[in-house]
Design a protein around this motif. Sequence first.
Motif, mmCIF file in Angstrom:
data_model
loop_
_atom_site.group_PDB
_atom_site.id
_atom_site.type_symbol
_atom_site.label_atom_id
_atom_site.label_comp_id
_atom_site.label_asym_id
_atom_site.label_seq_id
_atom_site.Cartn_x
_atom_site.Cartn_y
_atom_site.Cartn_z
ATOM 1 N N PHE A 42 0.839 -1.190 0.000
ATOM 2 C CA PHE A 42 0.000 0.000 0.000
ATOM 3 C C PHE A 42 0.884 1.253 0.000
ATOM 4 O O PHE A 42 2.104 1.174 0.157
ATOM 5 N N TYR A 43 0.260 2.419 -0.178
ATOM 6 C CA TYR A 43 0.957 3.689 -0.102
ATOM 7 C C TYR A 43 0.983 4.181 1.345
ATOM 8 O O TYR A 43 0.038 3.964 2.106
ATOM 9 N N GLU A 44 2.058 4.874 1.686
ATOM 10 C CA GLU A 44 2.162 5.510 2.997
ATOM 11 C C GLU A 44 2.652 6.942 2.800
ATOM 12 O O GLU A 44 3.665 7.177 2.133
ATOM 13 N N ILE A 45 1.908 7.900 3.335
ATOM 14 C CA ILE A 45 2.341 9.292 3.347
ATOM 15 C C ILE A 45 2.583 9.672 4.801
ATOM 16 O O ILE A 45 1.692 9.551 5.636
ATOM 17 N N VAL A 46 3.792 10.110 5.090
ATOM 18 C CA VAL A 46 4.179 10.435 6.458
ATOM 19 C C VAL A 46 4.429 11.930 6.569
ATOM 20 O O VAL A 46 5.277 12.474 5.854
ATOM 21 N N HIS A 47 3.686 12.583 7.438
ATOM 22 C CA HIS A 47 3.856 14.011 7.708
ATOM 23 C C HIS A 47 4.545 14.126 9.063
ATOM 24 O O HIS A 47 3.923 13.929 10.111
ATOM 25 N N VAL A 48 5.835 14.393 9.055
ATOM 26 C CA VAL A 48 6.621 14.459 10.285
ATOM 27 C C VAL A 48 6.668 15.907 10.773
ATOM 28 O O VAL A 48 7.164 16.790 10.068
ATOM 29 N N THR A 49 6.152 16.133 11.974
ATOM 30 C CA THR A 49 6.142 17.492 12.532
ATOM 31 C C THR A 49 7.157 17.666 13.658
ATOM 32 O O THR A 49 7.424 18.796 14.074
ATOM 33 N N GLY A 50 7.719 16.574 14.161
ATOM 34 C CA GLY A 50 8.702 16.662 15.234
ATOM 35 C C GLY A 50 9.453 15.366 15.399
ATOM 36 O O GLY A 50 9.055 14.316 14.891
ATOM 37 N N GLY A 51 10.590 15.428 16.108
ATOM 38 C CA GLY A 51 11.380 14.236 16.349
ATOM 39 C C GLY A 51 12.715 14.283 15.630
ATOM 40 O O GLY A 51 13.029 15.232 14.902
ATOM 41 N N SER A 52 13.499 13.226 15.821
ATOM 42 C CA SER A 52 14.817 13.149 15.212
ATOM 43 C C SER A 52 15.061 11.745 14.700
ATOM 44 O O SER A 52 14.342 10.805 15.048
ATOM 45 N N GLY A 53 16.094 11.591 13.875
ATOM 46 C CA GLY A 53 16.427 10.293 13.304
ATOM 47 C C GLY A 53 16.637 10.396 11.810
ATOM 48 O O GLY A 53 16.824 11.488 11.260
ATOM 49 N N GLN A 76 8.531 -0.253 -2.304
ATOM 50 C CA GLN A 76 9.754 0.399 -1.863
ATOM 51 C C GLN A 76 10.222 -0.176 -0.529
ATOM 52 O O GLN A 76 9.415 -0.523 0.330
ATOM 53 N N LEU A 77 11.534 -0.249 -0.381
ATOM 54 C CA LEU A 77 12.136 -0.740 0.852
ATOM 55 C C LEU A 77 12.406 0.468 1.751
ATOM 56 O O LEU A 77 13.032 1.435 1.315
ATOM 57 N N HIS A 78 11.917 0.428 2.988
ATOM 58 C CA HIS A 78 12.184 1.571 3.863
ATOM 59 C C HIS A 78 12.200 1.152 5.323
ATOM 60 O O HIS A 78 11.699 0.096 5.707
ATOM 61 N N HIS A 79 12.834 2.001 6.148
ATOM 62 C CA HIS A 79 12.806 1.840 7.597
ATOM 63 C C HIS A 79 13.305 3.131 8.233
ATOM 64 O O HIS A 79 13.731 4.063 7.540
ATOM 65 N N TRP A 80 13.252 3.184 9.571
ATOM 66 C CA TRP A 80 13.708 4.352 10.330
ATOM 67 C C TRP A 80 14.947 3.973 11.121
ATOM 68 O O TRP A 80 15.031 2.878 11.668
ATOM 69 N N GLU A 81 15.909 4.897 11.195
ATOM 70 C CA GLU A 81 17.113 4.687 11.988
ATOM 71 C C GLU A 81 17.185 5.716 13.108
ATOM 72 O O GLU A 81 17.025 6.911 12.850
ATOM 73 N N ALA A 82 17.404 5.233 14.326
ATOM 74 C CA ALA A 82 17.568 6.095 15.501
ATOM 75 C C ALA A 82 16.428 7.101 15.637
ATOM 76 O O ALA A 82 16.642 8.243 16.049
ATOM 77 N N ALA A 83 15.217 6.680 15.294
ATOM 78 C CA ALA A 83 14.060 7.584 15.378
ATOM 79 C C ALA A 83 13.679 7.807 16.841
ATOM 80 O O ALA A 83 13.567 6.851 17.618
ATOM 81 N N ASP A 84 13.472 9.057 17.199
ATOM 82 C CA ASP A 84 13.131 9.384 18.586
ATOM 83 C C ASP A 84 12.121 10.527 18.613
ATOM 84 O O ASP A 84 12.306 11.545 17.942
ATOM 85 N N GLY A 85 11.045 10.342 19.366
ATOM 86 C CA GLY A 85 10.065 11.390 19.564
ATOM 87 C C GLY A 85 9.306 11.793 18.320
ATOM 88 O O GLY A 85 8.930 12.961 18.172
ATOM 89 N N LEU A 86 9.050 10.839 17.404
ATOM 90 C CA LEU A 86 8.357 11.177 16.163
ATOM 91 C C LEU A 86 6.932 11.641 16.439
ATOM 92 O O LEU A 86 6.170 10.979 17.143
ATOM 93 N N THR A 87 6.582 12.789 15.866
ATOM 94 C CA THR A 87 5.208 13.274 15.935
ATOM 95 C C THR A 87 4.740 13.629 14.529
ATOM 96 O O THR A 87 5.547 13.881 13.638
ATOM 97 N N GLY A 88 3.442 13.636 14.357
ATOM 98 C CA GLY A 88 2.875 13.938 13.052
ATOM 99 C C GLY A 88 1.769 12.964 12.706
ATOM 100 O O GLY A 88 1.172 12.342 13.591
#
Length: 310
Positions: A42-53, A76-88
Amino acid sequence: MSVEFPVHRLQVPEPQVLPFALGSFDTIGELSRADFPHRHTFYEIVHVTGGSGTHVVDLAHWPLEPPQLYVVAPGQLHHWEAADGLTGQVLLFNEDFLLSHPEDVTALRTLSTHPWRGLGPAAAEVASLFGELEREYHDLAEGYAGMLRSYLHILVVRALRAVSAAAPDGSTAAPGRAAELAAAFGRLIAEPGRSVADCARELGVSPGHLHELVKQATGRTPGRLIRQRQTMKAKLLLARTSLTVRQVARESGFEDPAYFCRFFRRETGMSPGEFRGRAAEPGGWAAERGGGEIHHDPRITSIARLPDGP
């Protein structure tokens, strides 16, 4: 034995229920910020408003500098690295949801190859559109399905305009040819043993031209992308199978196990055996990472992992 990266799909309990979900990173579930490489149907749209990584899409690394918008297309191949405090907000939908605006399929594919660091002047409008989407999604007022499709269409068009105006570094956006070629190259190197020269020949361009356009679109050279994919495949096999190092080498595209061991140490800083040992420790790569229920909405029950391919 061939092991594929995990693939996830949306589970919709009834045929008449919309193949659509919208929520925060917390309400969508752990898979919305998964730290292991995986694909979607499926499709994923990510709106990141805060956090780091860092968000890694098809091996291209994009450090977070919110507010940002990312589009991940099926496959598509994807993942998050060292993600912290993600908001959105995280928006998920199947291609069936785009039937009233089929042109959005091409637009989303283009957006999936053009992540950018900041929304700039478009930030307020994107936030407003997500607010309207959330309101329609939760209120379920008459005609809400059409409203959701309309707001999604506007979001896609606005995002496409932003991508056309500026590339991730603020310079002129990478031309469509670069993005298309990079996407085609990414599909080709999913097969072990592919060389840059082989891919260039199949794509009908010179190796030098392929190098230039792929680096323009992804920020990484074709050779680097191949090495990263080989390393990721080897890590997955070492962590989650009992294949010997010789078998892992062959599955990762290496005929010579000794050369594979030198390659793996150069890329990771450890031998295949050392990596396998660390992966078996609590919290390592071998830990099970499944599930990912969408707790807030019974209309779509979960994001589920598909059975591994052959």
